[in-house]
Write a protein that holds these residues in place. Structure first.
Motif, PDB file in Angstrom:
ATOM      1  N   ASP A 134      57.734 -34.736  59.087  1.00  0.00           N
ATOM      2  CA  ASP A 134      59.387 -34.777  59.034  1.00  0.00           C
ATOM      3  C   ASP A 134      59.734 -35.304  57.825  1.00  0.00           C
ATOM      4  O   ASP A 134      60.127 -36.394  57.466  1.00  0.00           O
ATOM      5  CB  ASP A 134      59.794 -35.533  60.225  1.00  0.00           C
ATOM      6  CG  ASP A 134      61.262 -35.586  60.380  1.00  0.00           C
ATOM      7  OD1 ASP A 134      61.899 -34.674  59.687  1.00  0.00           O
ATOM      8  OD2 ASP A 134      61.918 -36.429  61.102  1.00  0.00           O
ATOM      9  N   PRO A 135      59.721 -34.540  56.707  1.00  0.00           N
ATOM     10  CA  PRO A 135      60.152 -34.899  55.420  1.00  0.00           C
ATOM     11  C   PRO A 135      61.591 -35.376  55.131  1.00  0.00           C
ATOM     12  O   PRO A 135      62.513 -34.875  56.019  1.00  0.00           O
ATOM     13  CB  PRO A 135      60.009 -33.650  54.297  1.00  0.00           C
ATOM     14  CG  PRO A 135      59.274 -32.773  55.363  1.00  0.00           C
ATOM     15  CD  PRO A 135      59.171 -33.128  56.658  1.00  0.00           C
ATOM     16  N   GLU A 136      61.854 -36.459  54.322  1.00  0.00           N
ATOM     17  CA  GLU A 136      63.198 -37.076  54.339  1.00  0.00           C
ATOM     18  C   GLU A 136      63.621 -37.243  52.893  1.00  0.00           C
ATOM     19  O   GLU A 136      64.650 -37.228  52.530  1.00  0.00           O
ATOM     20  CB  GLU A 136      63.213 -38.346  55.286  1.00  0.00           C
ATOM     21  CG  GLU A 136      63.217 -38.213  56.661  1.00  0.00           C
ATOM     22  CD  GLU A 136      64.582 -37.333  56.936  1.00  0.00           C
ATOM     23  OE1 GLU A 136      65.333 -36.947  56.492  1.00  0.00           O
ATOM     24  OE2 GLU A 136      64.174 -36.759  58.431  1.00  0.00           O
ATOM     25  N   ASP A 137      62.821 -37.930  52.070  1.00  0.00           N
ATOM     26  CA  ASP A 137      63.050 -38.331  50.764  1.00  0.00           C
ATOM     27  C   ASP A 137      62.048 -37.986  49.634  1.00  0.00           C
ATOM     28  O   ASP A 137      60.920 -37.810  50.045  1.00  0.00           O
ATOM     29  CB  ASP A 137      63.564 -39.687  50.822  1.00  0.00           C
ATOM     30  CG  ASP A 137      64.650 -40.129  49.695  1.00  0.00           C
ATOM     31  OD1 ASP A 137      65.134 -39.251  49.018  1.00  0.00           O
ATOM     32  OD2 ASP A 137      64.908 -41.235  49.558  1.00  0.00           O
ATOM     33  N   ILE A 138      62.592 -37.955  48.487  1.00  0.00           N
ATOM     34  CA  ILE A 138      61.719 -37.424  47.442  1.00  0.00           C
ATOM     35  C   ILE A 138      61.969 -38.310  46.084  1.00  0.00           C
ATOM     36  O   ILE A 138      63.262 -38.260  45.827  1.00  0.00           O
ATOM     37  CB  ILE A 138      61.496 -36.026  47.287  1.00  0.00           C
ATOM     38  CG1 ILE A 138      60.325 -35.695  46.404  1.00  0.00           C
ATOM     39  CG2 ILE A 138      62.848 -35.423  46.623  1.00  0.00           C
ATOM     40  CD1 ILE A 138      59.881 -34.288  46.323  1.00  0.00           C
ATOM     41  N   ARG A 139      60.950 -38.902  45.323  1.00  0.00           N
ATOM     42  CA  ARG A 139      61.543 -39.520  44.169  1.00  0.00           C
ATOM     43  C   ARG A 139      60.358 -38.946  43.275  1.00  0.00           C
ATOM     44  O   ARG A 139      59.309 -38.749  43.377  1.00  0.00           O
ATOM     45  CB  ARG A 139      61.348 -40.978  44.269  1.00  0.00           C
ATOM     46  CG  ARG A 139      62.426 -41.475  45.043  1.00  0.00           C
ATOM     47  CD  ARG A 139      63.806 -41.517  44.579  1.00  0.00           C
ATOM     48  NE  ARG A 139      64.904 -41.718  45.160  1.00  0.00           N
ATOM     49  CZ  ARG A 139      66.112 -41.664  45.420  1.00  0.00           C
ATOM     50  NH1 ARG A 139      66.427 -40.822  44.446  1.00  0.00           N
ATOM     51  NH2 ARG A 139      67.054 -42.139  45.940  1.00  0.00           N
ATOM     52  N   VAL A 140      60.853 -38.894  41.701  1.00  0.00           N
ATOM     53  CA  VAL A 140      59.983 -38.532  40.700  1.00  0.00           C
ATOM     54  C   VAL A 140      59.367 -40.032  40.401  1.00  0.00           C
ATOM     55  O   VAL A 140      60.132 -40.671  39.961  1.00  0.00           O
ATOM     56  CB  VAL A 140      60.433 -37.762  39.695  1.00  0.00           C
ATOM     57  CG1 VAL A 140      59.838 -37.258  38.723  1.00  0.00           C
ATOM     58  CG2 VAL A 140      61.293 -36.570  40.025  1.00  0.00           C
ATOM     59  N   ASP A 141      58.014 -39.861  40.209  1.00  0.00           N
ATOM     60  CA  ASP A 141      57.545 -41.284  39.592  1.00  0.00           C
ATOM     61  C   ASP A 141      57.977 -41.295  38.193  1.00  0.00           C
ATOM     62  O   ASP A 141      57.226 -40.498  37.591  1.00  0.00           O
ATOM     63  CB  ASP A 141      55.969 -41.214  39.696  1.00  0.00           C
ATOM     64  CG  ASP A 141      55.151 -42.316  39.558  1.00  0.00           C
ATOM     65  OD1 ASP A 141      55.619 -43.285  38.596  1.00  0.00           O
ATOM     66  OD2 ASP A 141      54.176 -42.680  40.037  1.00  0.00           O
ATOM     67  N   PRO A 142      58.505 -42.312  37.514  1.00  0.00           N
ATOM     68  CA  PRO A 142      58.799 -42.787  36.313  1.00  0.00           C
ATOM     69  C   PRO A 142      57.601 -43.079  35.145  1.00  0.00           C
ATOM     70  O   PRO A 142      57.561 -42.819  34.318  1.00  0.00           O
ATOM     71  CB  PRO A 142      59.612 -43.749  36.241  1.00  0.00           C
ATOM     72  CG  PRO A 142      59.410 -44.518  37.422  1.00  0.00           C
ATOM     73  CD  PRO A 142      59.006 -43.595  38.698  1.00  0.00           C
ATOM     74  N   TRP A 143      56.380 -43.227  35.880  1.00  0.00           N
ATOM     75  CA  TRP A 143      55.271 -43.261  35.131  1.00  0.00           C
ATOM     76  C   TRP A 143      54.445 -42.021  35.221  1.00  0.00           C
ATOM     77  O   TRP A 143      53.983 -42.084  34.045  1.00  0.00           O
ATOM     78  CB  TRP A 143      54.428 -44.543  36.015  1.00  0.00           C
ATOM     79  CG  TRP A 143      55.258 -45.833  35.738  1.00  0.00           C
ATOM     80  CD1 TRP A 143      56.350 -46.311  35.358  1.00  0.00           C
ATOM     81  CD2 TRP A 143      54.384 -47.175  36.227  1.00  0.00           C
ATOM     82  NE1 TRP A 143      56.620 -47.580  35.395  1.00  0.00           N
ATOM     83  CE2 TRP A 143      55.603 -48.041  35.883  1.00  0.00           C
ATOM     84  CE3 TRP A 143      53.275 -47.393  36.662  1.00  0.00           C
ATOM     85  CZ2 TRP A 143      55.262 -49.619  36.038  1.00  0.00           C
ATOM     86  CZ3 TRP A 143      52.877 -48.795  37.013  1.00  0.00           C
ATOM     87  CH2 TRP A 143      53.831 -49.947  36.544  1.00  0.00           C
TER      88      TRP A 143
END
Length: 386
Positions: free
Chosen positions: A131-140
């Protein structure tokens, strides 16, 4: 969280009040176009529901982030593989002092399990639905970190309503599985009345301290932490700060607002909670928090807060917040979305920092989840934040 399909009505205006005592005073909006001295409304646009892109239905946008390497944005759909496999999109979105303009989708990929297969719908009966909810781009690394709520069955587990643990996973830029983050034990769904509630689990994640820390928010109180918010009472949910290996640095109690209005008719559907969290660009103790509520007969209510973990009790070893006195995080109201010139209130679930303006303000892009439901919108709202 995916809101249940119940009759919708336009949200009604309510006053901006911090219900938890001892917190910093709210910043109250002075005009329909500016909420306090820190947040300005810039503009909004929508992506029409039901559009197809590369064989997938656009919608369910519950998380968004901006890739500083490319200037593109990444969005996660909360489709549980019911329409097409659980997936993310990339897009070009123009955000400036005049608002938010073209939203041009550039790609989409399904998330993949460790065996390389896409995630199936619950009807497959193999217990691997997400149940996908959030996503972030890894800054590293540039990889995508994404959260999913898992599943707490309504009753005894069945093949199509099995226990599925919440997770934070890493994917490469094609959606291939790249690893997962170990989660604290109290995030686990159990057969006992403990852990996250059904559909009120891992709603929000963000990178803090330049990428060294991963912070997540449980949408509403854990079962052992007390009841859900009601019109007369806010409750405590949990925010967890971990390092990149999964070690829990600290866990904090977050004071949710009371439910903004009792449902009409009485006993019909209503809920509220944290729909998104976003780290301050330079201060690892400060975050923006989006609280979103829905009440039948009233519609949605959305407020933006700033919170600080300084001075708050570390509750990672506190079994139940309902039976313990703790110092929660401090928060103050930054913006009541009801005061923005929006055509209607929507189910806002995702937010991310955008480019800086010539004024020195930082743009903030907030997106709504249409629940793949007629009458709701994929709305993009651009704000300016000092």
């Amino acid at each position: 969280m995916r809101t249940r399909h119940v009759p919708r009505a336009l949200a009604v205006g309510i006053s901006c009040v911090l219900a938890t005592s001892g917190l910093a005073a709210p910043v109250v909006a002075a005009s329909p176009h500016a909420n306090g001295d820190q947040v300005r409304f810039l503009g909004e646009t929508t992506v029409a529901a039901g559009q197809l892109f590369q064989g997938t239905e656009l919608g369910g946008f519950s998380g968004i982030d901006r890739d500083r390497r490319t200037g593109e944005w990444v969005l996660i759909s909360d489709d549980r593989s019911d329409r097409q496999p659980a997936r993310f999109y990339t897009a070009r979105i123009d955000v400036d002092a005049a608002g938010v303009h073209d939203v041009r989708f550039t790609g989409t990929h399904p998330f993949r399990r460790p065996d390389g297969a896409p995630y199936p719908p619950a009807s497959a009966g193999d217990g691997t639905t997400v149940d996908p909810e959030d996503i972030r781009v890894d800054p590293w690394t540039g990889q995508y970190w994404w959260s999913q709520e898992g599943n707490r069955p309504h009753g005894a587990p069945t093949p199509t309503d099995a226990v599925i643990q919440p997770s934070i996973q890493r994917a490469d830029r094609t959606g291939a599985y790249a690893g997962s983050l170990p989660l604290p034990e109290n995030y686990r769904i159990t057969t006992e009345p403990r852990g996250p509630r059904r559909n009120l689990s891992l709603e929000a994640i963000t990178f803090a301290a330049g990428g060294a820390l991963v912070t997540s928010a449980v949408e509403s109180p854990l079962l052992q932490d007390g009841p859900l918010p009601s019109p007369g009472s806010g409750e405590l949910s949990r925010i967890t700060v971990q390092d990149r290996t999964g070690h829990v640095v600290a866990q904090y109690a977050y004071p949710q607002e009371p439910l903004f209005a009792a449902p009409n008719p009485p006993g019909s559907f209503a809920d509220s909670g944290i729909s998104e969290i976003l780290a301050h660009p330079t201060d690892p103790a400060r975050y923006l928090v989006l609280e979103r509520g829905f009440s039948t007969g009233h519609g949605y209510d959305v407020k933006l807060f700033e919170m600080s973990t300084r001075g708050a009790t570390d509750v990672q070893h506190v079994d139940s917040l309902a039976r313990t006195d703790v110092v929660p995080v401090r928060k103050r109201l930054l913006a009541d979305f009801d005061r923005f010139p929006l055509p209607r209130m929507d189910n806002f679930e995702g937010m991310a920092w955008g480019p800086r303006l010539p004024t020195g303000e930082r743009t903030l892009l907030v997106v709504s989840d249409d629940n793949f439901w007629p009458g709701e919108n994929n709305r993009f709202v651009a704000l300016a934040v000092r």
